[in-house]
Write a protein that holds these residues in place. Sequence first.
Motif, mmCIF file in Angstrom:
data_model
loop_
_atom_site.group_PDB
_atom_site.id
_atom_site.type_symbol
_atom_site.label_atom_id
_atom_site.label_comp_id
_atom_site.label_asym_id
_atom_site.label_seq_id
_atom_site.Cartn_x
_atom_site.Cartn_y
_atom_site.Cartn_z
ATOM 1 N N ASP A 64 -7.428 1.245 -5.183
ATOM 2 C CA ASP A 64 -8.450 1.304 -6.234
ATOM 3 C C ASP A 64 -8.158 2.421 -7.226
ATOM 4 O OD1 ASP A 64 -9.691 -0.797 -5.021
ATOM 5 O OD2 ASP A 64 -11.171 0.438 -3.962
ATOM 6 N N ASN A 65 -7.777 3.603 -6.697
ATOM 7 C CA ASN A 65 -7.489 4.732 -7.577
ATOM 8 C C ASN A 65 -6.257 4.453 -8.450
ATOM 9 O OD1 ASN A 65 -7.980 7.350 -8.548
ATOM 10 N ND2 ASN A 65 -6.342 8.165 -7.251
ATOM 11 N N GLY A 66 -5.233 3.858 -7.834
ATOM 12 C CA GLY A 66 -4.038 3.534 -8.614
ATOM 13 C C GLY A 66 -4.320 2.501 -9.686
ATOM 14 N N ASN A 67 -5.079 1.465 -9.330
ATOM 15 C CA ASN A 67 -5.414 0.440 -10.327
ATOM 16 C C ASN A 67 -6.272 1.022 -11.446
ATOM 17 O OD1 ASN A 67 -4.043 -1.618 -8.999
ATOM 18 N ND2 ASN A 67 -5.814 -2.127 -7.705
ATOM 19 N N ARG A 68 -7.198 1.924 -11.077
ATOM 20 C CA ARG A 68 -8.050 2.529 -12.110
ATOM 21 C C ARG A 68 -7.215 3.342 -13.092
ATOM 22 N NH1 ARG A 68 -9.870 7.433 -12.752
ATOM 23 N NH2 ARG A 68 -9.165 8.047 -10.674
ATOM 24 N N GLN A 84 0.825 -1.206 0.000
ATOM 25 C CA GLN A 84 0.000 0.000 0.000
ATOM 26 C C GLN A 84 0.862 1.260 0.000
ATOM 27 O OE1 GLN A 84 -2.426 -0.594 3.450
ATOM 28 N NE2 GLN A 84 -3.593 -2.293 2.537
ATOM 29 N N SER A 85 2.009 1.181 0.678
ATOM 30 C CA SER A 85 2.918 2.328 0.655
ATOM 31 C C SER A 85 3.458 2.572 -0.759
ATOM 32 C CB SER A 85 4.070 2.071 1.629
ATOM 33 O OG SER A 85 5.042 3.102 1.530
ATOM 34 N N MET A 86 3.754 1.476 -1.468
ATOM 35 C CA MET A 86 4.215 1.619 -2.855
ATOM 36 C C MET A 86 3.131 2.226 -3.729
ATOM 37 S SD MET A 86 6.131 -2.039 -3.381
ATOM 38 C CE MET A 86 7.557 -2.534 -2.402
ATOM 39 N N VAL A 87 1.893 1.740 -3.569
ATOM 40 C CA VAL A 87 0.786 2.264 -4.369
ATOM 41 C C VAL A 87 0.567 3.742 -4.057
ATOM 42 C CG1 VAL A 87 -1.700 2.091 -4.787
ATOM 43 C CG2 VAL A 87 -0.324 0.019 -4.591
ATOM 44 N N LYS A 88 0.642 4.088 -2.789
ATOM 45 C CA LYS A 88 0.451 5.481 -2.388
ATOM 46 C C LYS A 88 1.512 6.384 -3.010
ATOM 47 C CE LYS A 88 0.113 8.373 1.766
ATOM 48 N NZ LYS A 88 0.112 8.361 3.255
ATOM 49 N N GLU A 89 2.763 5.939 -2.958
ATOM 50 C CA GLU A 89 3.835 6.759 -3.530
ATOM 51 C C GLU A 89 3.692 6.872 -5.048
ATOM 52 O OE1 GLU A 89 8.722 7.127 -3.351
ATOM 53 O OE2 GLU A 89 7.673 5.503 -2.301
#
Length: 261
Positions: free
Chosen positions: A139-143, A86-91
């Motif tokens: 979800d936002n990153g995957n979208r 999740q930290s990777m996705v957030k960054e």
Amino acid sequence: MASLSAISEELAEIEGQISDIFRALSNGFQKLEKIKDSNRQSRQLEELTGKMRECKRLIKEFDREVKDLEIRNDPDTNRMLNEKKQSMVKELNSYVALKKQYATNLENKRVDLFDGPGEGFGEENVLLASSMTNQQLMDNGNRMMDETDQVIERSKKVVQDTVNVGTETAAALKAQTEQMSRIVNELDSIHFSIKKASQLVKEIGRQVATDRCIMALLFLIVLGVIAIIIVKLVNPNNKDIPDIPGLAPPAPSRKLLWNPN
């Protein structure tokens, strides 16, 4: 990194690659702030977009590996791995939002691979990473990554269509070139045939003219012979007209040996 190495060498390797990409993205955006030329900024954004796509792929690979190890790992390890993901996705989402802001300022729609049609760029529509939950971040990153993949696929289709059109055009030009070559060869053959026919017509014309002259001369000779024959028959005693070879001279008049008178 040591804890990940203890869990899985592959996870440690993937995390190292993702960290390298994040450092490259950070340096790239710092460099982008110093670039004033819009064309160079566009090229820099394209390069950073490619790194984001690679980072997205690695995060998905990291997530698959984590799911494969969930059964073997204890809950604390699984929670740590999920927090790491999740930290990777957030960054990554923070860099995506930053890229969108630069793309909006440049109004460069060609390199804006993350935005769908009709999507606004106002601050009210941008979810800041700090105010989003982990699930929202994922979800936002995957979208956005899915939208990027769709845009890339559409671009590939356009490129493939362009290549197909170019191939068909090249084939048509080649066929037309071959057809023109055949037409030129046929024209050369026709020109040679016409030239040969002209020469034959001239030779025939000369032969016909010669034959006519000979026929006229023969006709005059025949007329002369006929005229001589007629004159001889009419006036056989005319000595000025020589005898015609092959024609018997006129018979002399008979004299009676005995004259009763």
